[in-house]
Design an enzyme around this catalytic site. Structure first.
Site, PDB file in Angstrom:
ATOM      1  N   GLY A 326       0.954  -1.136   0.106  1.00  0.00           N
ATOM      2  CA  GLY A 326      -0.099   0.129  -0.133  1.00  0.00           C
ATOM      3  C   GLY A 326       0.807   1.336  -0.023  1.00  0.00           C
ATOM      4  CB  SER A 327       0.038   4.513   1.228  1.00  0.00           C
ATOM      5  OG  SER A 327      -0.998   4.852   0.377  1.00  0.00           O
ATOM      6  CB  THR A 328       4.332   1.241   3.622  1.00  0.00           C
ATOM      7  OG1 THR A 328       4.082   0.039   3.101  1.00  0.00           O
ATOM      8  CG2 THR A 328       3.121   1.388   4.866  1.00  0.00           C
ATOM      9  CG  PHE A 329       6.050   0.315  -3.067  1.00  0.00           C
ATOM     10  CD1 PHE A 329       6.886  -0.505  -2.623  1.00  0.00           C
ATOM     11  CD2 PHE A 329       5.933   1.014  -4.104  1.00  0.00           C
ATOM     12  CE1 PHE A 329       7.998  -0.829  -3.656  1.00  0.00           C
ATOM     13  CE2 PHE A 329       6.652   0.668  -5.127  1.00  0.00           C
ATOM     14  CZ  PHE A 329       7.971  -0.161  -4.868  1.00  0.00           C
ATOM     15  CE  LYS A 330       0.419   6.505  -1.826  1.00  0.00           C
ATOM     16  NZ  LYS A 330      -0.841   7.351  -1.258  1.00  0.00           N
TER      17      LYS A 330
END
Length: 647
Positions: A326-330
């Site tokens: 999810g957004s932890t990959f951004k």
């Protein structure tokens, strides 16, 4: 003086009689000896040949003492303790059923243990002892010892058994041991003889299995005289074996216990890694199980309860579970763009709530969009459109390479079972695995940690530690072996631009400390321990256009297994990172509401080394946190007491 002829004749006659008598005696002795030799060599030859062939000098193995396992502070996590057991030798027992009936009148015998023992007796030689009951108390062993004359073949013994004092806290890390099975032997190319000792135990899963070679030790040996049936007649000499190596882990048992308690009954995992050394301070999966049940032989009912639980207590989610990050990959997408010089910290992207890509709309989580956002604001508010736009500029191959640089998509070498490699996909991977071309929509999905991208909680913790330090942090689980310190995982510099790292760290700081940050509600108030982090919510289902038009169904209205996963990654203190923490709650909903509060509590517990003061929490949460701390303390105390009673 000369003798006359008469005297000489008399003397000759006397000497002749004496010689004759002596010769007769000698002849009789020789004849008796010859007769005895003939009797032994001819008439008794078969008997003595059998006796000679029946008695042999044999070598018997002595099982080694298994190495102990400790936490970083010397607390025992796995040890060997004396236990009383009852064994039976089938050839000595005679009527086995009758003996077992008598024994059942003295002590309680588990039906499953009896069935297991009967099966073992059928496939083992009749002279080998088979365990009927293990870990029985002193009163029972005393009753059996007093009645042994009436129990042929029954022997009370004192042996060693494996015990895990911390129970469920370390079940997924250490694993457990169990008797060697035929399946175990089939997996070993050249099994050591010690593995064929009846009920000899080896590591089945976890550290016990992955470091079996160190923990097992070397078997001793004794020379015994045995008869033709294999029964031991006497012991001639003995050489004790070499005990297994003692292992000290990097994990803190108290912190691990707190993390397990804080995760509670959620289907979740958490990892705490030391940013200075790479030491894993806690690595927990919930719910857990008691590994001592497997050592003794778990019942069918207990095993069924574990396998049928939807929250999968047997799974080591912290290393085995892989999830869309999810957004932890951004941060990875942003770092790839920054390193390529395609964006600057102040460059903005317009977010109307979606981005049109090849005739398809890729939506932002905020339906109305975020307007103009720069890097810091895009991360702080977790704007998806900003990262769609970045990914199309950078391309999947460079994003994937950056992900691997920060520890994603690679299997980390720690001695736990089923450590997953995750997946940082690129064009070549899709062609190789699926036989299809990479699509631009795949890149958009990967930009926000969806699509093919997968990561384990351990990998996300490593990623966060590398972002916090700029070094190639490697996780370490074994701190020392027999007192010899093992190499640390502090790593060399990653070689990325330090200014780009500072930009991302400031953005992560805003996530937790800016009022508009998605994790502001889970901030740390204590200035010296301020936290930087990133929330993440990963979808596990497709949202149709019709549902989006009508309004996306909330997680609360969905079945549990259809809800989004909740994630949060963080490091603290912001100015001098000490720990990085990852929390993943399966089907927990939003990362900000479900995972971030748990990660904040775990981080504070790690930083303070004990129950943190209420002043470290936002004032509105302090009453709730106080009640939570008291509840967790009671639960941990009760769990420790129950475990002590079982041990």
């Amino acid at each position: 003086m000369r003798r006359n002829p008469r005297e000489l004749d008399l003397l000759n006659r006397v000497s002749g009689r004496r010689a004759l008598l002596l010769g007769g005696l000698q002849l009789a002795f020789a004849g008796g000896l010859a007769m005895r030799m003939r009797y032994l060599q001819v008439e008794q030859a078969d008997q003595f040949r059998l006796l000679a062939e029946e008695n042999r000098i044999n070598i018997r193995l002595i099982p080694p003492a298994r190495g102990k396992i400790f936490d970083r502070n010397g607390n025992v996590l796995a040890q060997n303790v004396q236990s009383y057991r009852i064994v039976i030798v089938r050839e000595d027992a005679g009527d086995v059923d009758q003996v077992l009936d008598k024994l059942s009148g003295l002590i309680t015998l588990d039906p499953e243990d009896l069935e297991r023992a009967r099966a073992e007796m059928q496939r083992s030689p009749p002279f080998l002892p088979v365990t009927l009951a293990d870990r029985i108390d002193w009163a029972e062993i005393s009753r059996v010892a007093v009645n042994t004359p009436a129990l042929p073949g029954i022997t009370p013994e004192v042996g060693l058994t494996r015990v895990y004092p911390r129970g469920a806290d370390f079940a997924h890390v250490i694993g457990y041991v169990g008797p060697v099975s035929d399946y175990d032997l089939s997996r070993i190319e050249d099994p050591e003889p010690v593995l064929r000792i009846p009920r000899f135990q080896i590591g089945k899963v976890g550290l016990e299995a992955r470091r079996e070679d160190m923990l097992r030790g070397k078997a001793g040996a004794k020379r015994v005289e045995v008869n033709a049936t294999g029964r031991v007649m006497r012991e001639l000499d003995r050489r004790e074996g070499q005990p297994g190596a003692d292992l000290q882990l990097s994990v803190d048992a108290e912190l691990q216990g707190y993390v397990q308690a804080r995760l509670g009954d959620e289907s979740a995992s958490a990892v705490v890694i030391d940013c200075e050394t790479g030491d894993l301070r806690a690595i927990a999966s919930a719910p857990s199980f008691d590994p001592n049940l497997f050592v003794r032989g778990i019942s069918v009912a207990d095993y069924r309860a574990l396998t049928e639980d939807l929250h999968r207590p047997l799974a080591s989610k912290s290393v085995q579970g892989v999830y869309p990050p999810g957004s932890t990959f951004k941060m990875i997408t942003a770092m790839a763009a920054l390193e390529e010089g395609l964006i600057g910290p102040d460059d903005t992207v317009w977010c109307p709530g979606y981005l049109e890509v090849s005739g398809r709309r890729f939506h932002c989580w905020r339906r109305g969009g975020h307007g103009h956002v720069d890097l810091q604001n895009s991360l702080k508010q977790s704007c998806d459109v900003y990262y769609y736009d970045l990914a199309l500029k950078v391309g999947i191959d460079k994003i994937s390479a950056m992900a691997r640089r920060f520890g994603l998509g690679e299997r980390h070498d720690i001695p736990m079972s089923a450590v997953a490699a995750g997946l940082a996909p690129d064009r070549a991977w899709k062609q190789r695995v699926h036989g299809k071309e990479w699509l631009i929509g795949d890149t958009a999905n990967a930009a926000i940690g969806q699509g093919y991208t997968l990561a384990s909680p351990l990998q996300l913790a490593v990623m966060t530690a590398r972002l916090a330090t700029g070094r190639n942090i490697m996780p370490r689980l074994i701190k020392s072996i027999d007192g010899i310190e093992q190499p640390g995982g502090e790593g060399e510099p990653l070689g990325v631009n330090e200014n780009n790292l500072r930009t991302l760290r400031r953005a992560m700081y805003a996530v937790s400390n800016d009022r508009r940050g998605t994790a502001y509600g889970s901030r740390i108030i204590e200035d010296t321990f301020r936290m930087a982090g990133k929330t993440g919510t990963s979808q596990v289902r497709n949202i149709t256009a019709a549902e989006r038009a009508a309004g996306v169904t909330s997680n609360a209205d969905l079945p549990w297994d259809r809800r989004d996963h909740a994630l949060f990654v963080c490091f603290a203190p912001y100015d001098k990172p000490k720990y990085a923490v990852t929390v993943v709650i399966e089907h927990g909903g939003g990362g900000s509401s479900a995972a971030a509060p748990v990660a904040r509590d775990v981080m504070l517990q790690a930083l303070y080394g004990d129950t943190p003061p209420l002043a470290a929490y936002p004032s509105k949460d302090r009453n709730r946190i106080k009640a939570q701390q008291e509840r967790l303390h009671r639960e941990r105390l009760r769990a420790q007491q129950e475990q002590s009673g079982r041990a």
